[in-house]
Design an enzyme around this catalytic site. Sequence first.
Site, PDB file in Angstrom:
ATOM      1  N   LYS A  25      41.488  41.450  41.786  1.00 35.36           N
ATOM      2  CA  LYS A  25      40.860  42.283  40.747  1.00 35.36           C
ATOM      3  C   LYS A  25      39.432  41.787  40.432  1.00 35.36           C
ATOM      4  CE  LYS A  25      44.367  43.300  38.033  1.00 35.36           C
ATOM      5  NZ  LYS A  25      44.876  44.434  38.813  1.00 35.36           N
ATOM      6  N   GLY A  31      49.998  49.219  39.158  1.00 27.95           N
ATOM      7  CA  GLY A  31      51.432  49.479  39.103  1.00 27.95           C
ATOM      8  C   GLY A  31      52.126  48.805  37.930  1.00 27.95           C
ATOM      9  N   LYS A  58      40.956  52.353  37.993  1.00 27.89           N
ATOM     10  CA  LYS A  58      41.998  51.779  38.842  1.00 27.89           C
ATOM     11  C   LYS A  58      43.228  51.574  37.977  1.00 27.89           C
ATOM     12  CE  LYS A  58      44.709  48.870  41.011  1.00 27.89           C
ATOM     13  NZ  LYS A  58      45.632  47.809  40.543  1.00 27.89           N
ATOM     14  N   ASP A  96      43.206  47.183  44.075  1.00 26.54           N
ATOM     15  CA  ASP A  96      41.975  46.753  43.384  1.00 26.54           C
ATOM     16  C   ASP A  96      40.800  46.788  44.358  1.00 26.54           C
ATOM     17  OD1 ASP A  96      43.261  46.110  40.933  1.00 26.54           O
ATOM     18  OD2 ASP A  96      43.968  44.232  41.811  1.00 26.54           O
ATOM     19  N   GLY A 101      52.534  48.195  42.942  1.00 22.29           N
ATOM     20  CA  GLY A 101      53.260  46.994  43.377  1.00 22.29           C
ATOM     21  C   GLY A 101      54.737  46.987  43.013  1.00 22.29           C
TER      22      GLY A 101
END
Length: 249
Positions: free
Chosen positions: A209, A7, A4, A151, A39
């Site tokens: 997360k 940003g 993952k 996430d 983001g």
Amino acid sequence: MIVKYGGNAMKNLELRRAVAREIAELRGAVPVVVVHGGGPVIERELQARQIPSEFRQGLRVTSPQAMDVVEMALCQLNKQLSQEIGQAVGLMGRDSHLLTADLLDPELGRVGRMTSVNAELIRTLLGAGLTPVIGSVAVGPDGEALNVNADTAAGAVAGALGQGIMFLTDVDGVYRDYPDPASRAATLSRAEVQEGIADGWIAGGMIPKVQAALDALDRGAPYATIASGMHSGVLAQAAAGQAGTRITP
Ligand SMILES: Nc1ncnc2c1ncn2[C@@H]1O[C@H](COP(=O)(O)OP(=O)(O)O)[C@@H](O)[C@H]1O
Ligand SMILES: CC(=O)N[C@@H](CCC(=O)OP(=O)(O)O)C(=O)O
């Protein structure tokens, strides 16, 4: 391995290209699936259009107008990342029902709660030697676009494939005393994560997360680690337990 890529860790173009190279090298040893956020890019595009944005528990309240901007920004980033990684196919969750979701809470607007992952499509791409690069816009019950926290989407993909997940972000892991990097926890159990959220030392974007990490473990992922994507070599280090915070059941 599911990577993952957040940003906040890809704000610098040179660094993003270095991480893309690292992902490309890694897949020589293990199949890799990338799920990305974005983001800061979304934020910039919303601001350019004077669309205000508010977060609740780390989730962006998403109006229909904001949803269009989220999708546009993530689609562009998806293509850039896929190109940088190479031998990759960039997809949004809306492609072939890759990610499906329900409305999470009407108060959050067009924010999705993950309901399914088209694992078959991911396996088909991997089988063809291609790296799937997935943007976190899911398809809703009426075919509408829903904004899923990246996430959460990545955790669901790891769970669906039963593979380990590495969250690359802009901090070295979960700090017990944020922002002091010396307070990084090498491991955190479910009980410690719950305590951290309740006590407030796990906050903002770290909440989805750690929750996604636990969700992935619950669904059978063998490991879930949160580490920094801000310096090179971290994927190998974190996989060897030498970096980041490993979340344990
Ligand atoms: N206990 C904590 N340890 C580390 N970071 C934390 C903690 N609590 C909150 N955070 C915040 O979480 C952020 C990472 O989440 P987020 O901004 O959503 O990143 P990403 O774009 O990688 O998903 C950190 O930059 C930090 O501001
Ligand atoms: C619902 C929600 O909050 N969606 C996120 C999706 C992108 C994301 O998660 O990006 P990062 O990984 O960079 O944080 C958002 O709109 O910002």
